[in-house]
Design a protein around this motif. Structure first.
Motif: not given
Length: 73
Positions: A6-23
């Motif tokens: 899994i290649h993450l291009q942004t920090i937002s993608e990491m937050f989405l991957l770990f279910g932290l989109a609201g943070d």
């Protein structure tokens, strides 16, 4: 070896991957307390990212693979 990457291009993608989109509070800086993350990644999946990461760990028995070596610090 059929490891998925899994290649993450942004920090937002990491937050989405770990279910932290609201943070997400800032697009360039993110702090994650992984002890509070419910979403788990299979150990057979490799993660790569287009940004730097600094991690602090509390468990000396964990091993992280960085490049071709196992690191424990």
């Amino acid at each position: 070896m059929n490891n998925k990457t899994i290649h993450l291009q942004t920090i937002s993608e990491m937050f989405l991957l770990f279910g932290l989109a609201g943070d997400i509070h800032h697009p360039l800086v993110g702090v994650v307390d992984f002890s509070k993350v419910d979403q788990q990644i299979d150990c057979e999946i490799n993660l790569s990212a287009d940004y730097y990461s600094i991690m602090f760990k509390n468990y000396p028995d964990d091993k992280i693979k960085y490049g071709r070596k196992i690191i424990d610090f």
